[in-house]
Design a protein around this motif. Structure first.
Motif, PDB file in Angstrom:
ATOM      1  N   ASP A   1     -11.187   1.431   6.611  1.00 36.74           N
ATOM      2  CA  ASP A   1     -11.793   2.751   6.452  1.00 36.74           C
ATOM      3  C   ASP A   1     -10.667   3.743   6.116  1.00 36.74           C
ATOM      4  N   SER A   2     -10.538   4.172   4.882  1.00 36.06           N
ATOM      5  CA  SER A   2      -9.414   5.028   4.474  1.00 36.06           C
ATOM      6  C   SER A   2      -9.903   6.374   4.002  1.00 36.06           C
ATOM      7  N   LYS A   3      -9.062   7.420   4.240  1.00 37.51           N
ATOM      8  CA  LYS A   3      -9.362   8.778   3.778  1.00 37.51           C
ATOM      9  C   LYS A   3      -9.092   8.914   2.284  1.00 37.51           C
ATOM     10  N   ILE A   4      -8.315   7.985   1.843  1.00 30.70           N
ATOM     11  CA  ILE A   4      -7.917   8.057   0.430  1.00 30.70           C
ATOM     12  C   ILE A   4      -8.994   7.399  -0.399  1.00 30.70           C
ATOM     13  N   GLU A   5      -9.528   8.219  -1.359  1.00 29.38           N
ATOM     14  CA  GLU A   5     -10.625   7.710  -2.136  1.00 29.38           C
ATOM     15  C   GLU A   5     -10.138   7.053  -3.429  1.00 29.38           C
ATOM     16  N   ARG A   6      -9.130   7.596  -4.009  1.00 29.76           N
ATOM     17  CA  ARG A   6      -8.668   7.036  -5.302  1.00 29.76           C
ATOM     18  C   ARG A   6      -7.823   5.800  -5.077  1.00 29.76           C
ATOM     19  N   SER A   7      -8.085   4.712  -5.771  1.00 29.61           N
ATOM     20  CA  SER A   7      -7.392   3.454  -5.561  1.00 29.61           C
ATOM     21  C   SER A   7      -5.953   3.499  -6.097  1.00 29.61           C
ATOM     22  N   ALA A   8      -5.704   4.363  -7.139  1.00 28.52           N
ATOM     23  CA  ALA A   8      -4.355   4.478  -7.698  1.00 28.52           C
ATOM     24  C   ALA A   8      -3.421   5.009  -6.640  1.00 28.52           C
ATOM     25  N   GLU A   9      -3.972   5.894  -5.782  1.00 35.25           N
ATOM     26  CA  GLU A   9      -3.132   6.420  -4.707  1.00 35.25           C
ATOM     27  C   GLU A   9      -3.066   5.415  -3.566  1.00 35.25           C
ATOM     28  N   LEU A  10      -4.203   4.797  -3.353  1.00 36.63           N
ATOM     29  CA  LEU A  10      -4.314   3.878  -2.217  1.00 36.63           C
ATOM     30  C   LEU A  10      -3.385   2.686  -2.358  1.00 36.63           C
ATOM     31  N   ILE A  11      -3.302   2.150  -3.551  1.00 30.23           N
ATOM     32  CA  ILE A  11      -2.483   0.954  -3.796  1.00 30.23           C
ATOM     33  C   ILE A  11      -1.025   1.213  -3.502  1.00 30.23           C
ATOM     34  N   MET A  12      -0.677   2.550  -3.489  1.00 38.24           N
ATOM     35  CA  MET A  12       0.695   2.894  -3.252  1.00 38.24           C
ATOM     36  C   MET A  12       0.991   2.871  -1.756  1.00 38.24           C
ATOM     37  N   THR A  13      -0.040   2.829  -0.977  1.00 38.25           N
ATOM     38  CA  THR A  13       0.163   2.863   0.454  1.00 38.25           C
ATOM     39  C   THR A  13       0.149   1.470   1.031  1.00 38.25           C
ATOM     40  N   ASP A  14       0.572   1.343   2.332  1.00 36.74           N
ATOM     41  CA  ASP A  14       0.558   0.042   3.032  1.00 36.74           C
ATOM     42  C   ASP A  14      -0.888  -0.436   3.252  1.00 36.74           C
ATOM     43  N   GLU A  15      -1.618   0.574   3.525  1.00 34.65           N
ATOM     44  CA  GLU A  15      -3.064   0.307   3.742  1.00 34.65           C
ATOM     45  C   GLU A  15      -3.662  -0.417   2.532  1.00 34.65           C
ATOM     46  N   GLY A  16      -3.321   0.140   1.418  1.00 35.41           N
ATOM     47  CA  GLY A  16      -3.834  -0.413   0.146  1.00 35.41           C
ATOM     48  C   GLY A  16      -3.247  -1.797  -0.113  1.00 35.41           C
ATOM     49  N   ALA A  17      -1.963  -1.932   0.187  1.00 35.56           N
ATOM     50  CA  ALA A  17      -1.322  -3.223  -0.058  1.00 35.56           C
ATOM     51  C   ALA A  17      -1.946  -4.290   0.827  1.00 35.56           C
ATOM     52  N   ASN A  18      -2.206  -3.926   2.098  1.00 33.32           N
ATOM     53  CA  ASN A  18      -2.837  -4.899   3.028  1.00 33.32           C
ATOM     54  C   ASN A  18      -4.249  -5.293   2.550  1.00 33.32           C
ATOM     55  N   LEU A  19      -4.924  -4.228   2.068  1.00 34.39           N
ATOM     56  CA  LEU A  19      -6.286  -4.499   1.591  1.00 34.39           C
ATOM     57  C   LEU A  19      -6.259  -5.456   0.415  1.00 34.39           C
ATOM     58  N   GLU A  20      -5.316  -5.230  -0.426  1.00 33.59           N
ATOM     59  CA  GLU A  20      -5.226  -6.101  -1.603  1.00 33.59           C
ATOM     60  C   GLU A  20      -4.965  -7.539  -1.180  1.00 33.59           C
ATOM     61  N   SER A  21      -4.089  -7.670  -0.187  1.00 32.12           N
ATOM     62  CA  SER A  21      -3.744  -8.999   0.295  1.00 32.12           C
ATOM     63  C   SER A  21      -4.945  -9.650   0.968  1.00 32.12           C
ATOM     64  N   ASP A  22      -5.652  -8.834   1.779  1.00 30.97           N
ATOM     65  CA  ASP A  22      -6.831  -9.387   2.460  1.00 30.97           C
ATOM     66  C   ASP A  22      -7.898  -9.803   1.444  1.00 30.97           C
TER      67      ASP A  22
ATOM     68  N   THR B   1     -14.689  -5.208  -5.579  1.00 26.68           N
ATOM     69  CA  THR B   1     -13.775  -4.376  -4.790  1.00 26.68           C
ATOM     70  C   THR B   1     -12.324  -4.648  -5.210  1.00 26.68           C
ATOM     71  N   ASP B   2     -12.047  -5.955  -5.331  1.00 23.65           N
ATOM     72  CA  ASP B   2     -10.683  -6.346  -5.724  1.00 23.65           C
ATOM     73  C   ASP B   2     -10.346  -5.817  -7.113  1.00 23.65           C
ATOM     74  N   ASN B   3     -11.255  -5.918  -8.013  1.00 19.53           N
ATOM     75  CA  ASN B   3     -11.089  -5.458  -9.391  1.00 19.53           C
ATOM     76  C   ASN B   3     -10.895  -3.936  -9.428  1.00 19.53           C
ATOM     77  N   ALA B   4     -11.687  -3.202  -8.626  1.00 13.43           N
ATOM     78  CA  ALA B   4     -11.586  -1.736  -8.604  1.00 13.43           C
ATOM     79  C   ALA B   4     -10.248  -1.287  -8.060  1.00 13.43           C
ATOM     80  N   LEU B   5      -9.820  -2.035  -7.022  1.00 12.28           N
ATOM     81  CA  LEU B   5      -8.509  -1.694  -6.440  1.00 12.28           C
ATOM     82  C   LEU B   5      -7.410  -1.961  -7.464  1.00 12.28           C
ATOM     83  N   GLY B   6      -7.460  -3.067  -8.161  1.00 13.01           N
ATOM     84  CA  GLY B   6      -6.428  -3.430  -9.150  1.00 13.01           C
ATOM     85  C   GLY B   6      -6.431  -2.471 -10.337  1.00 13.01           C
ATOM     86  N   SER B   7      -7.594  -2.034 -10.753  1.00 10.74           N
ATOM     87  CA  SER B   7      -7.658  -1.193 -11.962  1.00 10.74           C
ATOM     88  C   SER B   7      -7.594   0.295 -11.652  1.00 10.74           C
ATOM     89  N   GLY B   8      -7.450   0.657 -10.409  1.00  6.68           N
ATOM     90  CA  GLY B   8      -7.267   2.058 -10.025  1.00  6.68           C
ATOM     91  C   GLY B   8      -8.570   2.820  -9.942  1.00  6.68           C
TER      92      GLY B   8
END
Lengths: 123, 721
Positions: free
Chosen positions: B144-165, B64-71
């Motif tokens: 649980d996010s509506k945003i499916e693409r991680s490249a978009e998600l990482i740009m959001t707070d949601e994505g940033a929190n997820l990455e941190s978690d 999951t972490d790898n997918a988020l990092g690589s978009g």
């Protein structure tokens, strides 16, 4: 216990009467032939009957048959001479219970009574 | 027998019950083991799944972490992380507290909380190791996010929190090598559960094998017990059968059971075959067996008699007297047409089984010897009585006289025997023979009567009756002599028994008087002494007494040895005949004698004297009424000896000669002493045989006299005598 004596000889009747020494056995009737015997039989209802075979008017065989018809529990001792075994056997076939041969002694008569009464009491 | 039976079955029932219990135990154990195996298998599988899940969780976290990092898309690894977490956590809770979870195969399974120490300790360690990671994973589970693409998600707070978690969770997992510890702990748990399962399986298998073993042992015990008991009972039955066989083989009576159809039972004594002279008697109808050897009438009575026992009313102790087979004569076919007669005795007794009549026990004995003995006894008794009577008769007879009588009688019977043996044909010859026999018997009777031997008189009288009967028949054949010979035989036997009796009496005397032995021996050696006067006195007295007369007999020359031996018999016979006739016909009764001016006592005188010329004279004289010539004349005409015309022309001398004719008697009644018309002809015959002469003289109312002259005896004959 009531005893009835059937014999056409007065002497034999008297002898049986005198010789009977079984306690509680009492002579209630005597008869000189079968007809007389059958008249008295229902009135006195004897438990045991001594029966001669050759008698005037009605012989012993017919008398035995009729008595057993009237009272199947009656005990009949045939007392007769040995000269005609076949007749005595016929009387036993008609329902008599024992046979005593004339002439007989007191002991023989009482032994026969004991045999028959013992059986009647046990059975 | 029934106690033995119930004992046998008790053991079998107990053994079978034990067998069932053991088998049921093994069966229950099987169910239990199968159930336990199923439970263990579930736990082991679940433990194995936990081990796999511990690795897959870490792997899904890193992916999951790898997918988020690589978009890339994170949905797949994140879902896998969530699913892995839920399964791992629920299973771990179920291990800890028990509960229902989804099994490896997707089905719901119910498991219990771990209870053994080692499992609990491993579980506690696992829970402790799991707890920081469990907490660290919570944000990911809630993400649980509506945003499916991680490249978009990482740009959001949601994505940033997820990455941190994610980063935090990866840190927790890797801190102190937690991920490896978790793997090791779950692995240890799985290994431990497998080990426990195997251990339990082994234990259960041992129990199962033991159960089966016990059941088998029980089975063999039953088998052994059963076989041993069967052998024991077989042996007992064998012994009982052997004993029964021995009894049936040895017992001398015929023993068998009889059913109500009169059939003989399967077991019977060996003696029965000997008694009935046939084999294979089992099942044979007794009545049929007796048919032909027992009279039909007896057989019918016997059938009725036996049926009484099956009837039930009759007291068996009171019918023995009526038993027609108690002593029955049977006839067995022997060799050829010969029949053998035996006597059999049958006894019947009821056999009761549980108070019910099942059979009759029949005993048969061959009582031939006993029956014969009884008959012999009867005959012997009759003989004894006769002998006693005879003894009374002979006790008052002089032994010498008796011996003389016996010798004389036997001589007479010997003579009769030779008469019978003489060949003869034709009625007349037969009649002559009968006459001769009659005279001999009559003489014996006369002498016996004189001696008072009533038994002999009776037998002789019977023979006379028989001869008279035969003589009166129009024709006679040789066969008519047969009954006569039988009766003669009886008489001879009787006379011989008298002789035996005399011999015994002599013995008796010898015992009591040894001093006289020699004398007795002398007597026995000597020829019978002929003191016939005693005999004649007896006879006279007896006949006189019978007829109410009084007679005095005077004998001269009849004592001792005055009479030559060869004349003794005939003289005695003649004397007897004279006395019988004289007392009966000659001497009057006392009253008549008084009327006739005679003494009341009649007198008879007999004399035997030698004459000067060598001849002898035997005379008889009585003082009775004399011969009644008119009576003789009438009787002779009545009996047809002469015609009325002839008698008129005859002189008294010739008329007197008529009394010597056979069949002449003036007596109207037949008695032992007179009336048969025999008597005087006996005298005539004797005189003729001896070549003598007889003369009669008589005076009416005064006397009768017979004088017999006998010729001199040739010297050689006398010597012989």
């Amino acid at each position: 216990m009531k005893l009835m004596i059937v014999d056409d000889s007065n002497i034999i009747r008297k002898k049986i009467e005198r010789s009977t020494e079984i306690e509680g056995l009492e002579v209630v009737a005597t008869a000189g032939n079968g007809v007389e015997a059958l008249e008295q039989f229902p009135k006195v209802r004897p438990d045991i009957v001594t029966m001669d075979l050759t008698m005037p008017e009605m012989g012993g065989i017919e008398c035995v048959e009729k008595m057993v018809e009237m009272d199947p529990n009656v005990v009949i001792l045939v007392i007769s001479a040995l000269s005609d075994k076949a007749t005595a056997i016929e009387a036993l076939k008609k329902g008599a219970n024992g046979f005593l041969c004339k002439p007989f002694s007191e002991q023989e008569l009482n032994r026969a009574f004991r045999e028959l009464l013992g059986e009647a009491t046990n059975g | 027998m029934s106690a033995m039976k119930s004992g046998k079955y008790n053991a079998i029932v107990l053994s079978i019950a034990l067998f069932i219990v053991f088998d049921a135990g093994v069966l229950v154990m099987n169910f239990y083991i199968a159930d336990q195996f199923a439970r263990d298998a579930v736990q082991v599988n679940l433990a194995g799944r936990q081990r796999t899940l511990s690795q897959r969780l870490i792997k899904a976290l890193l992916q999951t972490d790898n997918a988020l990092g690589s978009g890339n898309f994170i949905e797949t690894p994140l879902n896998e992380l969530k699913a892995g977490y839920r399964t791992f956590d629920t299973t771990l809770n179920a291990f800890n507290k028990g509960g229902t979870i989804t099994g490896v195969d997707g089905e719901s399974v119910s498991i219990e909380a771990f209870s053994d120490t080692r499992s609990r300790r491993l579980l506690t360690d696992t829970l402790e190791t799991w707890l920081p990671l469990q907490e660290a994973l919570q944000p990911m589970l809630a993400f649980d996010s509506k945003i499916e693409r991680s490249a978009e998600l990482i740009m959001t707070d949601e994505g940033a929190n997820l990455e941190s978690d994610l980063f935090h969770a990866i840190m927790v997992a890797s801190k102190d090598n937690r991920d490896n510890r978790l793997l090791k702990l779950t692995n240890d748990l799985a290994v431990h559960l497998e080990y426990e399962s195997a251990r339990r399986a082994t234990r259960l298998r041992i129990i199962q094998v033991t159960g089966i073993g016990l059941a088998l042992i029980n089975f063999f015990v039953i088998l052994f017990h059963l076989i041993r008991n069967l052998n024991k009972y077989d042996a007992m039955i064998e012994i009982a059968k052997k004993e029964t066989d021995d009894i049936l083989e040895t017992v001398t009576e015929g023993l068998f059971l009889l059913d109500s159809e009169y059939r003989i039972g399967s077991q019977h004594s060996a003696a029965l075959q000997d008694i009935f002279r046939r084999e294979n008697l089992a099942g044979v109808n007794l009545i049929e067996l007796l048919r032909g050897i027992v009279p039909e009438t007896t057989l019918n009575v016997a059938r009725d008699y036996i049926s009484l026992y099956f009837g039930g009313r009759v007291n068996e102790n009171l019918v023995d007297d009526l038993n027609p087979l108690n002593e029955v004569e049977v006839h067995f076919a022997g060799d050829g047409s010969q029949f053998q007669t035996r006597y059999l005795g049958f006894q019947f007794r009821r056999v009761l089984v549980d108070q019910e009549l099942s059979h009759l026990l029949v005993t048969v004995n061959d009582i031939t010897a006993r029956a014969a003995l009884e008959r012999e006894l009867q005959v012997s008794r009759a003989r004894s009585t006769a002998q006693l009577d005879m003894l009374m008769d002979i006790l008052h007879i002089e032994p010498e006289v008796l011996t003389d009588f016996l010798c004389g009688s036997e001589r007479s019977l010997g003579k009769i025997n030779s008469i019978l043996k003489r060949s003869a044909m034709g009625v007349e010859v037969y009649r002559a023979k009968l006459d001769q026999i009659f005279r001999e018997i009559h003489a014996v009777k006369g002498e016996a009567s004189a001696l008072g031997l009533n038994s002999v008189v009776g037998l002789a009288h019977d023979i006379e009756d028989l001869i008279t009967d035969v003589q009166e028949r129009p024709t006679i054949s040789g066969g008519d002599f047969l009954p006569l010979t039988i009766k003669l035989d009886v008489l001879l036997g009787h006379i011989q028994s008298v002789r035996e009796l005399v011999a015994r009496l002599v013995d008796f005397r010898l015992v009591f008087d040894r001093s006289k032995i020699a004398e007795v021996a002398d007597d026995q050696r000597a020829a019978p002494r002929t003191d016939m006067s005693a005999l004649l006195h007896n006879l006279t007295e007896r006949i006189a007494e019978e007829q109410g007369k009084r007679v005095n007999l005077h004998c001269v020359g009849l004592e001792g040895k005055h009479v030559p031996e060869m004349y003794r018999g005939p003289v005695k016979d003649m004397a007897i005949q004279f006395i019988r006739n004289g007392v009966t016909h000659g001497i009057e009764g006392p009253e008549d004698r008084l009327v006739a001016n005679k003494g009341q006592v009649g007198r008879i005188a007999m004399k035997f004297v030698p004459l000067g010329d060598g001849n002898f004279e035997f005379s008889y004289r009585d003082d009775g009424r004399g011969l009644d010539m008119d009576l003789i004349r009438n009787t002779a005409v009545d009996k047809g000896f002469v015609s009325a015309d002839q008698i008129e022309a005859m002189e008294d001398r010739a008329v007197m000669a008529l009394i010597f004719k056979r069949g002449f008697s003036t007596s109207t009644e037949v008695s032992s002493d007179a009336g048969r018309g025999v008597g005087m002809d006996v005298i005539r015959n004797l005189v003729n045989e001896l070549s003598g002469r007889v003369r009669v003289s008589t005076a009416r109312g005064e006397f009768t006299q017979f004088k017999v002259t006998l010729p001199a005896i040739p010297r050689d004959m006398d010597q012989a005598a």
